[in-house]
Design an enzyme around this catalytic site. Structure first.
Site, PDB file in Angstrom:
ATOM      1  N   ARG A 254     -21.514  12.867  24.959  1.00 29.07           N
ATOM      2  CA  ARG A 254     -21.308  12.791  26.408  1.00 29.07           C
ATOM      3  C   ARG A 254     -19.853  13.104  26.734  1.00 29.07           C
ATOM      4  NH1 ARG A 254     -21.520   7.244  28.600  1.00 29.07           N
ATOM      5  NH2 ARG A 254     -19.371   7.752  29.155  1.00 29.07           N
ATOM      6  N   HIS A 258     -20.246   8.183  32.251  1.00 32.32           N
ATOM      7  CA  HIS A 258     -21.676   7.848  32.343  1.00 32.32           C
ATOM      8  C   HIS A 258     -22.248   8.264  33.700  1.00 32.32           C
ATOM      9  CE1 HIS A 258     -25.367   5.511  32.303  1.00 32.32           C
ATOM     10  NE2 HIS A 258     -24.981   4.941  33.422  1.00 32.32           N
ATOM     11  N   TYR A 267     -12.670   3.892  27.300  1.00 31.25           N
ATOM     12  CA  TYR A 267     -13.311   3.694  25.988  1.00 31.25           C
ATOM     13  C   TYR A 267     -13.556   4.980  25.202  1.00 31.25           C
ATOM     14  CZ  TYR A 267     -17.496   4.851  28.756  1.00 31.25           C
ATOM     15  OH  TYR A 267     -18.396   5.470  29.578  1.00 31.25           O
TER      16      TYR A 267
END
Ligand SMILES: Cc1ncc(C[n+]2csc(CCOP(=O)(O)OP(=O)(O)O)c2C)c(N)n1
Ligand SMILES: [Mg+2]
Length: 354
Positions: A254, A258, A267
């Site tokens: 990814r 998100h 993160y």
């Protein structure tokens, strides 16, 4: 004797790197190659424009699928129109590949009822936001179709995180036992919001989980649209032949947050993101098609222009929808609504009017 195939550890690939790694072969015609490219570009354009529309306040929170297009377009390309697609929020625009207007999907992200569709119009189920709850739906539809003697396969799309959910386990168990004609397509983008796949499972690969459900587990490079297409085509053929379900683990990374409400810089590894962006799936296919002499710069430009025009018209159409009446908040929950609903609605109207 068990018929279960061992899970495959390596990733299937067809598209080479234009250098040391050679291209593999497919039986797609040049026209089909261009059609598949058009699908990829439409999804990419939908996604990139949606992020802009979000920033402009024209759609709500949006689940970005940049670099997931090869998994969606490749798998959908392996299906017949009569086959069913069960998308998660990550595949929100997959209906476009079945002729659904882009304005419908944009309306969905605007929270407008014009974003609802009749699944039977496209054989595309509603976008599923609860993780994994559509897996049993897909399995049930596939099994039911088989009982009715229809020749339909269902594909459920879900993420790596979904494989930890009870619904996934229930659906996969049932699919294996009933030999349902279903493909369980896992987009392993290696993150469930901020949870890395290493914290999601101790299994060496997600495809290894398939063996426990009595189905083959296939691993494919999720950035290689042709490998995804081939793997899905084989799984669909198995399902049609009555040999039951297949679990496909399409491995990608990814590169975007998100969703638009997420700050992934907290993160994610930025160097890895940059590496993955370099190798993103639309460019990879574009370069493959150029190497094969199937795509020219001018054709690519024309296809991108068409997709942009589709999106321009679609957002205008979605924004032209009159706002829904607030009574909608109270509809579709009860066949016989409690009396308090009428009071609540009256109060809501007073509040909004005041
Ligand atoms: C049943 C359920 N639990 C929790 C959530 C909150 N949630 C939304 S997205 C997400 C992560 C899902 O990750 P993954 O399955 O890997 O799919 P991806 O978003 O990476 O495509 C979670 C936990 C939810 N939507 N539904
Ligand atoms: Mg994920």
């Amino acid at each position: 004797m068990s018929q279960v195939l061992p899970a495959e550890g390596g990733l299937r690939r067809i598209i080479g790197d234009g250098d040391a790694l050679p291209d593999g072969e497919t039986d797609l015609t040049p026209e089909q190659h261009v059609d598949l490219y058009r699908d990829l570009v439409l999804l990419r354009t939908y996604d990139e424009r949606s992020v802009v529309y979000h920033r402009q306040g024209r759609i709500g929170t949006y689940a970005i699928f940049w670099n997931h297009e090869a998994m969606q377009a490749g798998a959908a390309f392996a299906l017949e129109e009569r086959d069913w697609i069960f998308p998660s929020y990550r595949e929100s625009a997959i209906g476009l590949l079945r002729g659904m207007p882009a304005s419908t999907v944009l309306s969905w992200w605007r929270g407008h009822p014009a974003g609802w569709w009749n699944p039977e119009d496209y054989n595309v189920a509603s976008i599923c936001v609860p993780i994994g709850t559509h897996v049993p739906h897909a399995v049930g539809l596939a099994w039911g179709s088989r009982l009715k003697g229809e020749d339909r396969v269902a594909v459920a799309f879900f993420g790596d995180g979904a494989t930890s959910e009870g619904s996934f386990h229930e659906g996969a168990t049932f699919a294996g036992v009933m030999k349902a004609p279903v493909v369980l397509f896992c987009n392993n983008n290696q993150w469930a919001i901020s949870t890395p796949v290493s914290a999601q499972t101790a299994a060496a690969t997600l495809a290894d989980k398939a063996i426990g459900y009595g189905m083959p587990g296939v691993r494919v490079d999720g950035g290689d649209v042709l490998a995804v297409y081939e793997a899905t085509r084989e799984a669909v053929a198995r399902a049609r032949a009555g040999d039951g379900p297949t679990f496909i683990e399409a491995v990608t990374y990814r590169t975007a947050p998100h969703a638009t409400a997420d700050d992934s810089s907290l993160y994610i590894d930025p160097e890895r993101v940059e590496e993955e962006k370099e190798n993103e799936c639309v460019g990879r296919y574009e370069r493959y098609l150029m190497r094969k002499g199937v795509l020219t710069d001018s054709l690519a430009l024309e296809i991108r222009g068409e997709a942009l025009e589709t999106m321009r018209a679609a957002i205008a159409e979605a924004e032209a929808e009159p706002p829904a009446d607030v009574s909608l908040v109270f509809e579709h929950a009860f066949a016989d609504p409690p009396a308090s609903f009428a009071d609540d609605l009256a109060e809501l109207r007073r509040t909004l009017g005041g």
